[in-house]
Every structure is written in structure tokens, then in C-alpha cells.
Design an enzyme around this catalytic site. Structure first.
Site, PDB file in Angstrom:
ATOM      1  N   LYS A 110       0.829  -1.208   0.000  1.00  0.00           N
ATOM      2  CA  LYS A 110       0.000   0.000   0.000  1.00  0.00           C
ATOM      3  C   LYS A 110       0.868   1.265   0.000  1.00  0.00           C
ATOM      4  O   LYS A 110       0.557   2.237  -0.675  1.00  0.00           O
ATOM      5  CB  LYS A 110      -0.957  -0.005   1.192  1.00  0.00           C
ATOM      6  CG  LYS A 110      -2.124  -0.979   0.995  1.00  0.00           C
ATOM      7  CD  LYS A 110      -3.015  -1.037   2.210  1.00  0.00           C
ATOM      8  CE  LYS A 110      -4.090  -2.105   2.048  1.00  0.00           C
ATOM      9  NZ  LYS A 110      -4.804  -2.357   3.304  1.00  0.00           N
ATOM     10  N   LYS A 189      -6.590 -10.154 -14.955  1.00  0.00           N
ATOM     11  CA  LYS A 189      -7.485 -10.320 -13.809  1.00  0.00           C
ATOM     12  C   LYS A 189      -8.401  -9.094 -13.697  1.00  0.00           C
ATOM     13  O   LYS A 189      -7.930  -7.955 -13.769  1.00  0.00           O
ATOM     14  CB  LYS A 189      -6.637 -10.450 -12.528  1.00  0.00           C
ATOM     15  CG  LYS A 189      -7.485 -10.530 -11.288  1.00  0.00           C
ATOM     16  CD  LYS A 189      -6.685 -10.261 -10.008  1.00  0.00           C
ATOM     17  CE  LYS A 189      -7.618 -10.303  -8.825  1.00  0.00           C
ATOM     18  NZ  LYS A 189      -7.642  -9.259  -7.903  1.00  0.00           N
ATOM     19  N   LYS A 192     -10.590  -3.354 -10.037  1.00  0.00           N
ATOM     20  CA  LYS A 192     -10.880  -1.924 -10.214  1.00  0.00           C
ATOM     21  C   LYS A 192      -9.594  -1.136 -10.467  1.00  0.00           C
ATOM     22  O   LYS A 192      -9.624  -0.119 -11.134  1.00  0.00           O
ATOM     23  CB  LYS A 192     -11.679  -1.356  -9.041  1.00  0.00           C
ATOM     24  CG  LYS A 192     -10.967  -1.414  -7.718  1.00  0.00           C
ATOM     25  CD  LYS A 192     -11.830  -0.807  -6.639  1.00  0.00           C
ATOM     26  CE  LYS A 192     -11.218  -1.015  -5.263  1.00  0.00           C
ATOM     27  NZ  LYS A 192     -10.987  -2.432  -4.888  1.00  0.00           N
TER      28      LYS A 192
HETATM   29  P1  ADP Z   1     -10.220  -5.236  -6.779  1.00  0.00           P
HETATM   30  O1  ADP Z   1      -9.141  -6.144  -7.321  1.00  0.00           O
HETATM   31  O2  ADP Z   1     -11.204  -4.840  -7.836  1.00  0.00           O
HETATM   32  O3  ADP Z   1      -9.638  -4.052  -6.023  1.00  0.00           O
HETATM   33  P2  ADP Z   1     -10.779  -6.201  -4.163  1.00  0.00           P
HETATM   34  O4  ADP Z   1      -9.315  -6.365  -3.916  1.00  0.00           O
HETATM   35  O5  ADP Z   1     -11.515  -5.114  -3.463  1.00  0.00           O
HETATM   36  O6  ADP Z   1     -11.021  -6.087  -5.739  1.00  0.00           O
HETATM   37  O7  ADP Z   1     -11.452  -7.597  -3.888  1.00  0.00           O
HETATM   38  C1  ADP Z   1     -12.533  -7.842  -3.049  1.00  0.00           C
HETATM   39  C2  ADP Z   1     -12.791  -9.323  -3.078  1.00  0.00           C
HETATM   40  O8  ADP Z   1     -13.155  -9.768  -4.411  1.00  0.00           O
HETATM   41  C3  ADP Z   1     -11.581 -10.181  -2.696  1.00  0.00           C
HETATM   42  O9  ADP Z   1     -12.027 -11.239  -1.856  1.00  0.00           O
HETATM   43  C4  ADP Z   1     -11.044 -10.726  -3.991  1.00  0.00           C
HETATM   44  O10 ADP Z   1     -10.453 -11.998  -3.814  1.00  0.00           O
HETATM   45  C5  ADP Z   1     -12.300 -10.818  -4.867  1.00  0.00           C
HETATM   46  N1  ADP Z   1     -11.948 -10.566  -6.268  1.00  0.00           N
HETATM   47  C6  ADP Z   1     -11.573  -9.368  -6.784  1.00  0.00           C
HETATM   48  N2  ADP Z   1     -11.314  -9.480  -8.104  1.00  0.00           N
HETATM   49  C7  ADP Z   1     -11.521 -10.773  -8.441  1.00  0.00           C
HETATM   50  C8  ADP Z   1     -11.418 -11.516  -9.673  1.00  0.00           C
HETATM   51  N3  ADP Z   1     -11.063 -10.933 -10.800  1.00  0.00           N
HETATM   52  N4  ADP Z   1     -11.715 -12.833  -9.642  1.00  0.00           N
HETATM   53  C9  ADP Z   1     -12.090 -13.439  -8.482  1.00  0.00           C
HETATM   54  N5  ADP Z   1     -12.203 -12.796  -7.296  1.00  0.00           N
HETATM   55  C10 ADP Z   1     -11.927 -11.481  -7.263  1.00  0.00           C
END
Ligand code: ADP
Ligand code: TRP
Length: 320
Positions: A110, A189, A192
Site C-alpha cells: 500500500k 485479472k 478496479k
Molecule cells: P479489486 O481487485 O477490484 O480491487 P478487491 O481487492 O476489493 O477487488 O477484492 C474484493 C474481493 O473480491 C476479494 O475477496 C477478492 O479476492 C475478490 N476478487 C476481486 N477481483 C476478483 C477476480 N477478478 N476474480 C475473483 N475474485 C476477485
């Protein structure tokens, strides 16, 4: 068996979040006594705007309820509605070594990404340990990135128990390794941070247009295509039944089937899949008091459990 997990009030939820995190929580509601909370104190480390924080918490609550969190089955609440969690954080801090926190890669990541290296960010795992231990959680389902935080939680619980007696249940993580990694519209992958997401909820026209932007190769329309490496097919798999998948596979293999057709079919499936959630969401948006009442009821139930733990802790450590 108590199952607990927390979610960050992030921005617009996407279908990667749905299949990777929300659906497993929804499916788990029948497996035990489930607690789910929105980690707004944690979000404070990255979100300094009060209006935005409040808005995001409300939206995440609505989206989780719309997607299938049932407040009869799950104790669904806002982290900050149980302020005992911050009291427990302090108590746990005294058995948490700086070295343990320094080893957490999430903190370094971070800071590398430009977040201010403040104490909240550094002690994030202690607050997370308090979230888990306050409610005597047995199982904690989380994504892979949270594995190290769960190890810290267990270490803290063991140290605390060694010092003050057998107070805490040592929680077991359930690492969601087997969930499909949902690809984004660029084939990487979905995340956001990569700007490649397909939101769960969005305007129909915009969502259709977004689906048309999914990456594909330049194989001509007439030629056979490889479904096994195709992002459109990988996404279609999330929504379609086996018979529809078999049809799409043979369309790819036979040729005379363009990626545009596949994208349209994917869009239709996606749109139908989330239709019931969309209407539930609209009902919740129209009844904000109902959402608040659900969160308040969840908080009251969570607080009963929290109160009990804190009484034991205060007694054990010599406070009051
Ligand atoms: P982002 O990658 O969009 O910032 P987060 O880190 O906030 O998403 O993820 C929140 C939850 O969603 C986590 O438990 C993460 O494992 C799951 N997650 C996020 N993106 C994916 C993806 N592309 N495929 C499967 N699970 C995901
Ligand atoms: N840190 C978790 C995340 O970023 C969210 C979270 C906070 C959590 N407290 C928790 C998850 C307690 C499980 C248990 O996804």
C-alpha cells in the site's frame, strides 16, 4: 460454528467481486452462524472523504443485500456500529510486536502504491484481528491476499491466551483458492485498479457497449476459433448452463461465428443473471430506512456477542 468475514466498502462492485467474494458469502449462509460486516474503520485508512465513505458503505450494504445476503440468516452490520472493536484493538496491541506488523506485505504494497504510511495503515492487521476475535469466530473466509493477516490474527490470539488464559478461539482461515479468477475485459485479472471491470449493476446500454469492448483476437469471422483461450468464453462460463456452453464451443469450432455474436450472447446471459438482483436493489434504493434498520438490527446482535467478550477481557487484563 461461527463464520465471519468483513468486506471493504470499495467502489462499484464488479463481477469478479461477485464470483470471488460475494457468492461464497451468500452460499455460506446455510453452513453455520454467519457474521458479515462492512469494514468502515478499515476504509478510513484509504478514504479520507466522509461523504464518500458514508455513500460507499450504504452502496455496499445495498449491493450485498440485493445479491442475496439474508439478514435473517446472517448478522449483517457496519463495523463501526460495534465500537468495542476499537477497545479490543488496543488490548491486542499490547501483545502485538512491531516485527509482526513490519512483515506484512500488504502494508508495504500500500505504501509503495502511494498511500501515506500512517499508523492506521500499519496497525490495520490488529484491527482485523479484533474483528475476528471479538466475535469468537471459528472460520474466516477470505481471498488469498488476506492470508498473512489471518496468520497475524492467530499469532495475536495465541500470545494473548498464553498471557491471560484461554480466552480466544483460534480462528481458521478458509482461503478461497478454488474460486475462478474472473478475467477483465482486457483478459487480465478483473480489478478496479486495472480499469477493466464489468460492474454487477449498470445501465443496460452502457453495459452492452462495455461487453462489446472485451478483448478478442483477429481471427476472421469465417475461421474456426479457439474457445479455450478466449476471454469471452471464460466469462460466458460464469453464467451459462452446460448445454449453452456446448453450443458456443461448437460455434467457435465450426467457424462462421464472429466474436461479436459471442459478446452479444454473453451480454444477454449476464443481464438475465443479475435481473432479480437488479430489481431487489431498486427496492432497497427506494427504501433506505429498511437498509439502515437491517444494519442496526445486525449491530445489536453483534454487540451482544461483543459485550460478552469484552467483559471477559477486561476482567482478565485487570481493567475494572
Ligand atoms: P479489486 O481487485 O477490484 O480491487 P478487491 O481487492 O476489493 O477487488 O477484492 C474484493 C474481493 O473480491 C476479494 O475477496 C477478492 O479476492 C475478490 N476478487 C476481486 N477481483 C476478483 C477476480 N477478478 N476474480 C475473483 N475474485 C476477485
Ligand atoms: N482486510 C479485509 C479485506 O481487505 C477486510 C476485513 C477487515 C476482514 N476485517 C476483516 C476480512 C475480518 C475478514 C475478517 O478484504
Amino acid at each position: 460454528m461461527r463464520i465471519l468475514t468483513g468486506v471493504q466498502p470499495t467502489g462499484t462492485l464488479h463481477i469478479g467481486n461477485y464470483f470471488g467474494a460475494m457468492k461464497p458469502c451468500i452460499d455460506m449462509q446455510d453452513e453455520g452462524d454467519t457474521f458479515l460486516f462492512i469494514a468502515d474503520y478499515h476504509a478510513l485508512t484509504q478514504l479520507p472523504d466522509p461523504t464518500e465513505l458514508r455513500e460507499r458503505v450504504k452502496n455496499v450494504a445495498i449491493d450485498f443485500l440485493a445479491c442475496g445476503i439474508d439478514p435473517q440468516k446472517t448478522v449483517f452490520f457496519r463495523q463501526s456500529d460495534v465500537p468495542e472493536v476499537t477497545e479490543l484493538t488496543w488490548c491486542l496491541s499490547s501483545v502485538t510486536t512491531v516485527g509482526m506488523l513490519e512483515r506484512c506485505t500488504t502494508y508495504k504494497d500500500k505504501v509503495d502504491k502511494g498511500l501515506k504510511p500512517n499508523h492506521g495503515l500499519f496497525s490495520y492487521p490488529v484491527l482485523m484481528a479484533a474483528d475476528i476475535l471479538l466475535y469468537n469466530s471459528d472460520k474466516v473466509p477470505v481471498g488469498k491476499d488476506q492470508k498473512q493477516h489471518l496468520e497475524v490474527t492467530r499469532d495475536i490470539a495465541i500470545k494473548f491466551n498464553n498471557q491471560y488464559g484461554e480466552i480466544f478461539t483460534i480462528p481458521e482461515p478458509i482461503i478461497r483458492e478454488d474460486v475462478a479468477l474472473v478475467p477483465g475485459i482486457d483478459g487480465e485479472k478483473m480489478s478496479k485498479s486495472y480499469n477493466n471491470t464489468i460492474p454487477i449493476f449498470g445501465d443496460e446500454k452502457k453495459m452492452r457497449k462495455l461487453h462489446m469492448k472485451i478483448i478478442s483476437d483477429s481471427t476472421p469471422m469465417e475461421d474456426p476459433k479457439d474457445w479455450s483461450t478466449c476471454t469471452i468464453y471464460a466469462l460466458y462460463k460464469l453464467f451459462a448452463a452446460e448445454a449453452d456452453l456446448a453450443t458456443m464451443r461448437s460455434n467457435y469450432e465450426n467457424g462462421n461465428y464472429g466474436y461479436g455474436n459471442a459478446k452479444q450472447e454473453l451480454f444477454e446471459k449476464y443481464w438475465d443473471f443479475f435481473a432479480p438482483m437488479r430489481s431487489r436493489r431498486q427496492e432497497l434504493i427506494d427504501n433506505p430506512d429498511q437498509v439502515e434498520a437491517i444494519l442496526q438490527d445486525g449491530a445489536a446482535r453483534a454487540r451482544t456477542a461483543a459485550d460478552k467478550t469484552m467483559q471477559t477481557i477486561r476482567e482478565a487484563i485487570g481493567i475494572r
